[in-house]
Structures are given as structure tokens and as C-alpha cells.
Design a protein around this motif. Structure first.
Motif, PDB file in Angstrom:
ATOM      1  N   ASN A  20      -6.692  -1.123  -1.459  1.00  0.00           N
ATOM      2  CA  ASN A  20      -6.048  -1.063  -0.137  1.00  0.00           C
ATOM      3  C   ASN A  20      -5.883  -2.442   0.507  1.00  0.00           C
ATOM      4  O   ASN A  20      -5.944  -2.573   1.729  1.00  0.00           O
ATOM      5  CB  ASN A  20      -6.836  -0.137   0.806  1.00  0.00           C
ATOM      6  N   MET A  43      -1.937  -2.635  14.834  1.00  0.00           N
ATOM      7  CA  MET A  43      -1.756  -1.382  14.108  1.00  0.00           C
ATOM      8  C   MET A  43      -3.119  -0.746  13.818  1.00  0.00           C
ATOM      9  O   MET A  43      -4.009  -1.404  13.277  1.00  0.00           O
ATOM     10  CB  MET A  43      -1.024  -1.621  12.785  1.00  0.00           C
ATOM     11  N   GLU A  45      -3.858   1.213  11.550  1.00  0.00           N
ATOM     12  CA  GLU A  45      -4.065   1.333  10.092  1.00  0.00           C
ATOM     13  C   GLU A  45      -4.539   0.028   9.457  1.00  0.00           C
ATOM     14  O   GLU A  45      -4.953   0.028   8.299  1.00  0.00           O
ATOM     15  CB  GLU A  45      -2.760   1.768   9.407  1.00  0.00           C
ATOM     16  N   VAL A  46      -4.467  -1.080  10.173  1.00  0.00           N
ATOM     17  CA  VAL A  46      -4.855  -2.388   9.627  1.00  0.00           C
ATOM     18  C   VAL A  46      -6.302  -2.687   9.996  1.00  0.00           C
ATOM     19  O   VAL A  46      -6.673  -2.670  11.169  1.00  0.00           O
ATOM     20  CB  VAL A  46      -3.920  -3.500  10.147  1.00  0.00           C
ATOM     21  N   ILE A 181      -5.812  -2.469   4.646  1.00  0.00           N
ATOM     22  CA  ILE A 181      -5.378  -1.301   5.406  1.00  0.00           C
ATOM     23  C   ILE A 181      -6.271  -0.108   5.094  1.00  0.00           C
ATOM     24  O   ILE A 181      -7.013  -0.103   4.105  1.00  0.00           O
ATOM     25  CB  ILE A 181      -3.907  -0.946   5.098  1.00  0.00           C
ATOM     26  N   LEU A 182      -6.176   0.900   5.923  1.00  0.00           N
ATOM     27  CA  LEU A 182      -6.896   2.143   5.681  1.00  0.00           C
ATOM     28  C   LEU A 182      -6.132   2.994   4.667  1.00  0.00           C
ATOM     29  O   LEU A 182      -4.900   2.959   4.634  1.00  0.00           O
ATOM     30  CB  LEU A 182      -7.045   2.925   6.989  1.00  0.00           C
ATOM     31  N   GLY A 184      -4.424   6.322   3.260  1.00  0.00           N
ATOM     32  CA  GLY A 184      -3.691   7.352   4.002  1.00  0.00           C
ATOM     33  C   GLY A 184      -2.218   7.295   3.664  1.00  0.00           C
ATOM     34  O   GLY A 184      -1.852   7.235   2.486  1.00  0.00           O
ATOM     35  N   ASP A 185      -1.399   7.282   4.696  1.00  0.00           N
ATOM     36  CA  ASP A 185       0.049   7.233   4.496  1.00  0.00           C
ATOM     37  C   ASP A 185       0.466   5.774   4.280  1.00  0.00           C
ATOM     38  O   ASP A 185       0.967   5.107   5.188  1.00  0.00           O
ATOM     39  CB  ASP A 185       0.762   7.826   5.708  1.00  0.00           C
ATOM     40  N   ILE A 186       0.259   5.287   3.049  1.00  0.00           N
ATOM     41  CA  ILE A 186       0.499   3.877   2.752  1.00  0.00           C
ATOM     42  C   ILE A 186       1.977   3.495   2.884  1.00  0.00           C
ATOM     43  O   ILE A 186       2.286   2.432   3.430  1.00  0.00           O
ATOM     44  CB  ILE A 186      -0.058   3.532   1.352  1.00  0.00           C
ATOM     45  N   THR A 189       2.642   2.827   6.477  1.00  0.00           N
ATOM     46  CA  THR A 189       1.983   1.589   6.910  1.00  0.00           C
ATOM     47  C   THR A 189       2.764   0.373   6.434  1.00  0.00           C
ATOM     48  O   THR A 189       2.968  -0.586   7.188  1.00  0.00           O
ATOM     49  CB  THR A 189       0.543   1.537   6.356  1.00  0.00           C
ATOM     50  N   GLN A 192       5.798  -0.226   8.593  1.00  0.00           N
ATOM     51  CA  GLN A 192       5.496  -0.874   9.869  1.00  0.00           C
ATOM     52  C   GLN A 192       5.232  -2.365   9.687  1.00  0.00           C
ATOM     53  O   GLN A 192       5.673  -3.191  10.494  1.00  0.00           O
ATOM     54  CB  GLN A 192       4.276  -0.204  10.510  1.00  0.00           C
TER      55      GLN A 192
END
Length: 351
Positions: A20, A43, A45-46, A181-182, A184-186, A189, A192
Motif C-alpha cells: 500500500n 485525504m 485515505e493517506v 495509503i490505507l 480499500g478502494d485503491i 484513492t 484523488q
């Protein structure tokens, strides 16, 4: 054995996190990294953002002579170190453990004059003596060692872990950006991140690569070799089993009357199967005895290319030998069981 080594490559503890993490290429003409970092960290997700002078998975900088206070100057050229320049949050982004001391801080301006080293450098200086030591390398100014990190693999596992000095560099002068990043919905992400990039740097293309893909590229040859050997092994087994199947069919046909006479005289089904199987089983055991030392020799030669290698052990030879016998027995079983169950009268009349 090749598969075991490939599994080691995939699962070895590298000393850092590679999952990730997205690598972004940047030009030296791109400035305002702090603004990009600030926007990315908005963000949810970051997790973290940092920059480096080179890829931490493959640091190939030439070794420089390391010097420290109290050492014999004649030894400087014998103590070679690799170097890496990093931005803030490097250790947080890659989850590299600080063994002693502290990481670089954006709030401490003098950190640009300080260094952090790995455990291999600490061993050269002396365990417990490295922290706080004044060191220098090549033409760099003397700086204080403010931290010692756990060793991590900054080359492929073909090489042993070597001494490494890490310097605090200006983010705008470094070549690579890394964004953790986390999961998930890569794709969302990435979309963005791309949007932020194109807003700040419309004249520079958005190019990215996942760090684990970059790591896997180091071992393309090993992965291809593993797939190729698996394919050839399956093909060799198939051809061998065809040949064995034909031999057993021929041998059974030649001994069909003998089998009938033995059954008339009271021979059991299992004794007939054993009679037909024993000669081929013996040949397979001889083949295994020839193959094992040859395989062991050539695999040891190949594994010597790795500083970190799997242990072969005796179990792998035992498993391979038993597998060969099992596959051969399955191939033998059709004709031997068919012959053992046949009507002895028909066998005696067989021409």
C-alpha cells in the motif's frame, strides 16, 4: 527447492513495509513539495507522505569511506557505506523501526547536518558507541549520529545487508515521492491523488508504481525460472508416465500366462500386483538415488547466489522421492490391478 526460495523472497521480513505504498516520479524542476504533501495528507485515505533520493528497495550508490571520531584514519577506505537522502516522515512511511535515538524532525533545522545509520554501521563503530558520534563520509561535513535503525533490505536478497548512512535532504531536491495509503478502494484513492497532482503540476505527467511491484521486479528472473521449471516438471512427469504406462502394458502382456498360472496355484491379488510392480519400483528407486545428489549439488550452486537462502533439508528429498513413487504407482496400478483381477483361464488360453 526453487519454489521454496521463491516463497522466501515473497515472505521474507524486509525490515520495512512495502504494501500500500505508491511511488510517484518527480522532476527536479517540480517545486512546492510541501504543498503537495499538505494536500495529500488532507485525504483520509493517506497515512503518510515522504520523499527519497533513490529507491529504498534498490540502493546502488557507490560505497564511501566512513570516518568517525577516534578511528584509525588508515581504516577509512576499508569501511564503505551506502547513502540515502530522505525527507521527513521517511521512517513512518516505511514503518522502519528506530533502534536507538530518534528520527529526523522538520522542526529541528540542524537535522540537515545530522545522520542516521543502520545497525551495520553501529557494529563498525562499536555496539552502544554509535549514538552521538561525530561521523563523515566522502566529502560530506561531519555530523552527529542521532539515530540507529533496525537493518532493512535495501537491495535484493542476493546481497547481504551492508552499512547505510541516511541524510536529511531537501524535499524539493529529491527524486521520488512515496505515499502510504490505507487498503480499500485503491482505484478511487489513486484518482484523488492524480487529481491533486494535475492541479499542482499540470505540465508534469502523473506516473506511479506500487512499491511491492517494484520489489517484485527485482526477482523477475527467479519468478520466471520457477514458472518454467514447474512447467517442465509437469511435462517431464507426463512423458515419463506415458513411457512407464507403455512398459507396464508390454510387460503385463508378456507375462499374462504366468499370471494365470500363478492365480490357478492360489496366488493372491496383492501378490500379483507386487510381482508386477517390484521391478519398476526398483528402477524408480535407483533413479531417485541418482537424481537426489545431482539435484542437491545444482540447487546448492544456485542458492549460493543468495545471501539469504532457504534451507534445503532432508525432508524435501524424502517428499520428492515419495511423490515420484506415488505417481509411478498410480501409473502402474491400472495394468497391474487389471491383470491381477483377470480370469486365469482366459490368461492361460491367451496367444
Amino acid at each position: 527447492m526453487i519454489s521454496k526460495q521463491v516463497n522466501l523472497i515473497r515472505n521474507i521480513n524486509l525490515g520495512y513495509t512495502k504494501e500500500n505504498i505508491i511511488k510517484l516520479n518527480k522532476s527536479r524542476n517540480q517545486k512546492d513539495f510541501s504543498l503537495l504533501k499538505e494536500e495529500l495528507l488532507r485525504m483520509p485515505e493517506v497515512v503518510s507522505v515522504t520523499s527519497t533520493s533513490t529507491l529504498p528497495t534498490n540502493i546502488v550508490s557507490s560505497g564511501y569511506g566512513l570516518r568517525w571520531d577516534g578511528m584509525n584514519e588508515d581504516e577509512a577506505q576499508t569501511h564503505l557505506v551506502h547513502t540515502l537522502y530522505v525527507g521527513a516522515d521517511f521512517f513512518k512511511t516505511f514503518d522502519i523501526k528506530i533502534k536507538e535515538g530518534r528520527a529526523f524532525s522538520e522542526e529541528i533545522t540542524t537535522d540537515t547536518l545530522n545522520y542516521i545509520c543502520n545497525s551495520e554501521v553501529a557494529k563498525l563503530i562499536g555496539e552502544g558507541d554509535a549514538l552521538g558520534k561525530e561521523v563523515s563520509y566522502y566529502r560530506e561535513e561531519k555530523g552527529e549520529l542521532i539515530g540507529v535503525i533496525e537493518d532493512f533490505h535495501f537491495k535484493s536478497i542476493h546481497s547481504k545487508i551492508e552499512p547505510l548512512i541516511i541524510s536529511y535532504g531537501k524535499a524539493d531536491d529529491l527524486d521520488y515521492i512515496f505515499v502510504r495509503i490505507l487498503p480499500g478502494d485503491i482505484p478511487a484513492t489513486l484518482g484523488q491523488i492524480q487529481e491533486i497532482w494535475e492541479t499542482l503540476y499540470p505540465e508534469f505527467p502523473f506516473e506511479y508504481q506500487f512499491l511491492d511491484d517494484n520489489y517484485n521486479n527485482l526477482y523477475k528472473g527467479e519468478y520466471q525460472m520457477n514458472r518454467l521449471f514447474n512447467l517442465f516438471a509437469i511435462l517431464a512427469l507426463f512423458i515419463s508416465c506415458l513411457g512407464l504406462f507403455g512398459l507396464v502394458s508390454y510387460s503385463t502382456t508378456c507375462r499374462i500366462k504366468e499370471i494365470g498360472i500363478r492365480k490357478v496355484h492360489g496366488a493372491s491379488i496383492f501378490s500379483i500386483i507386487g510381482l508386477l510392480s517390484v521391478q519398476f519400483t526398483g528402477l524408480i528407486i535407483v533413479a531417485i538415488a541418482i537424481a537426489v545428489p545431482l539435484a542437491g549439488y545444482y540447487m546448492n550452486q544456485w542458492l549460493d547466489n543468495f545471501a539469504f537462502r532457504t534451507e534445503i533439508g532432508y525432508s524435501i528429498y524424502l517428499i520428492a522421492g515419495l511423490a515420484a513413487l506415488a505417481i509411478a504407482f498410480v501409473t502402474l496400478s491400472y495394468h497391474t490391478i487389471r491383470a491381477a483381477l483377470s480370469n486365469p483361464i482366459d490368461a492361460i488360453h491367451y496367444e
